[in-house]
Design an enzyme around this catalytic site. Structure first.
Site, PDB file in Angstrom:
ATOM      1  N   VAL A  72       0.406  -0.881  -0.145  1.00 51.53           N
ATOM      2  CA  VAL A  72      -0.233  -0.198  -0.005  1.00 51.53           C
ATOM      3  C   VAL A  72       0.811   1.075  -0.088  1.00 51.53           C
ATOM      4  O   VAL A  72       1.928   1.208   1.023  1.00 51.53           O
ATOM      5  CB  VAL A  72      -0.504  -0.158   1.310  1.00 51.53           C
ATOM      6  CG1 VAL A  72      -1.593   1.359   1.588  1.00 51.53           C
ATOM      7  CG2 VAL A  72      -2.084  -0.940   1.066  1.00 51.53           C
ATOM      8  N   CYS A  73       0.470   2.183  -0.781  1.00 52.80           N
ATOM      9  CA  CYS A  73       1.284   3.242  -0.268  1.00 52.80           C
ATOM     10  C   CYS A  73       0.149   4.231  -1.142  1.00 52.80           C
ATOM     11  O   CYS A  73      -1.610   4.286  -0.464  1.00 52.80           O
ATOM     12  CB  CYS A  73       2.112   3.554  -1.724  1.00 52.80           C
ATOM     13  SG  CYS A  73       1.549   4.431  -3.403  1.00 52.80           S
ATOM     14  N   ALA A  74       0.347   6.529  -1.355  1.00 48.21           N
ATOM     15  CA  ALA A  74      -0.608   7.041  -1.107  1.00 48.21           C
ATOM     16  C   ALA A  74      -1.279   6.954  -2.110  1.00 48.21           C
ATOM     17  O   ALA A  74      -2.643   6.721  -2.224  1.00 48.21           O
ATOM     18  CB  ALA A  74      -0.199   8.392  -1.422  1.00 48.21           C
ATOM     19  N   GLU A  76      -0.415   4.611  -5.401  1.00 43.98           N
ATOM     20  CA  GLU A  76      -0.910   3.446  -5.577  1.00 43.98           C
ATOM     21  C   GLU A  76       0.552   3.402  -6.399  1.00 43.98           C
ATOM     22  O   GLU A  76       1.053   2.232  -6.384  1.00 43.98           O
ATOM     23  CB  GLU A  76      -1.285   3.497  -7.309  1.00 43.98           C
ATOM     24  CG  GLU A  76      -1.279   2.476  -8.049  1.00 43.98           C
ATOM     25  CD  GLU A  76      -2.611   1.942  -9.075  1.00 43.98           C
ATOM     26  OE1 GLU A  76      -1.710   2.080 -10.650  1.00 43.98           O
ATOM     27  OE2 GLU A  76      -3.823   2.312  -8.922  1.00 43.98           O
ATOM     28  N   MET A 100      -3.992   4.669  -1.055  1.00 46.67           N
ATOM     29  CA  MET A 100      -4.884   4.846   0.290  1.00 46.67           C
ATOM     30  C   MET A 100      -5.931   5.827  -0.321  1.00 46.67           C
ATOM     31  O   MET A 100      -6.587   6.209   0.675  1.00 46.67           O
ATOM     32  CB  MET A 100      -4.419   5.592   1.437  1.00 46.67           C
ATOM     33  CG  MET A 100      -3.240   4.522   1.516  1.00 46.67           C
ATOM     34  SD  MET A 100      -3.430   3.404   2.892  1.00 46.67           S
ATOM     35  CE  MET A 100      -4.469   4.159   4.155  1.00 46.67           C
TER      36      MET A 100
END
Length: 375
Positions: A72-74, A76, A100
């Protein structure tokens, strides 16, 4: 090995079904500490992306091989690159589509209960933000309470149920998320209700939602009866639905109570908050099922995915309802408040109709956890 793309809906199903998941979150440590994807059986490892630029070999031993892995990141991009490195290193990995940002906006509809004469009550759980919205359905008609700005979720769901949205309510002027209420009303021709004491600065038309107003949905006996319950805002209004459910807005949650400071009037409103929680609600039936507009932690979700609990149980278990000393209560809800929601002043302006930010700007305004509660 396999590299997969998971949608927010797929991750939400794992939350709702209490499935195991290992999340490698590659955002910065402060962002992870502030807000993450929560699940009853989720495990986490937070390693910022820039620390993995030379490879993932050093962290492989920290990642279990017998649990599904999600990166997971902010937004993609970083998670794709890390997931690809993990795949190249021999691990099955998935990344969250849209990151996210997408998680923050996803809504999972959950049926709460059947109502009398064939009606239904649904809760829309925004897992990434802690927001809860509602749809009451009866005899081809629907009412929506505390809708988020993702209005297509509600209109599409109504269409799937073959019902017409006739009434839309906001329990108060929201400060932590952008309301979709009046926009749904404009799109569907429904009547939009807002408490007038919260609407003194709005620049659009609305129907005043006042204490004791009763709105019937369809031809059945289902009624939404309003109960004036100030404290979070001066106009906050609760609803009794079908003489069985109490929609409390942001006044009372399952494990906490509402905060009175988001319009800068904590000292003025703390007395109203106490009167609502300790007097007005005490006059209601203990058998009512409380359905709040937010939740704070994943533990507030029931096994079926709903956020709901009997009012009588909350009177016994919720700390905010059991502070006998009024001075102590005042101190807790004015002196020990959590950080305020991101951009809450701007969100209030949006919900008044005074500013119209772009879609990306609205997303940034709402990023982060629910901060409407005192716990």
């Amino acid at each position: 090995m396999t590299l997969n793309k998971w949608t927010a809906e797929q991750v939400a199903k794992k939350v709702m079904k209490n499935e195991r998941l290992f999340i490698l979150d590659v955002r910065n440590a402060d962002a992870f500490a502030d807000w993450k994807i929560e699940g009853h059986k989720f495990e986490y490892l937070n390693i910022p992306y820039f620390e993995l630029l030379d490879g993932v070999e050093d962290i492989l031993q920290q990642i279990p091989s017998d649990t599904p892995l999600l990166v997971v990141c902010a937004k993609e991009g970083s998670s794709i690159m890390v997931a690809e490195m993990l795949s190249d290193a021999g691990r099955d990995a998935a990344y969250l589509e849209g990151g996210m940002k997408t998680w923050s906006e996803y809504l999972e509809p959950v049926k709460v209960s059947n109502l009398e004469n064939g009606g239904e009550l649904y809760q829309f759980v925004r897992l990434g933000k802690g927001c809860l919205s509602y749809m009451i359905i009866s005899n081809g008609e629907a009412a929506i309470v505390d809708a988020t700005r993702m209005i297509d979720v509600f209109t599409d769901f109504a269409a799937s149920k073959n019902v017409k949205i006739t009434n839309v309510f906001d329990t108060h002027l929201h400060a932590d998320h952008i309301s979709g209420g009046r926009h749904i009303a404009e799109k569907t021709g429904a009547t939009y209700y807002l408490p007038p004491k919260d609407a003194e600065e709005v620049v659009f038309d609305y129907t005043p939602l006042e204490n004791g107003v009763e709105v019937r949905i369809g031809d059945s006996t289902i009624a939404i009866q309003s109960v004036y319950s100030p404290g979070h805002t001066i106009g906050s209004t609760s609803f009794v639905v079908d003489n069985k459910f109490l929609l409390t807005g942001d006044i009372l949650f399952i494990d906490s109570i509402g905060r009175p400071d988001l319009a800068g009037l904590a000292e003025d409103w703390v007395g109203d908050l106490r009167e609502t929680l300790y007097s007005r609600y005490r006059e209601l039936s203990n058998e009512l099922i409380v359905l709040p507009a937010h939740f704070m932690i994943i533990d507030e979700l029931n096994e079926d995915g709903t956020v709901a609990k009997r009012l009588g149980d909350l009177f016994e278990e919720n700390h905010g309802l059991n502070i006998t000393d009024e001075t102590e209560f005042r101190s807790i809800v004015t002196d020990n408040l959590p950080p305020q929601p991101n951009a809450y002043e701007e969100i209030r302006q949006v919900n008044m109709g005074k500013i119209v930010p772009s879609g990306d700007e609205q997303t940034e305004m709402e990023i982060g956890p629910n901060r409407c509660a005192v716990r």
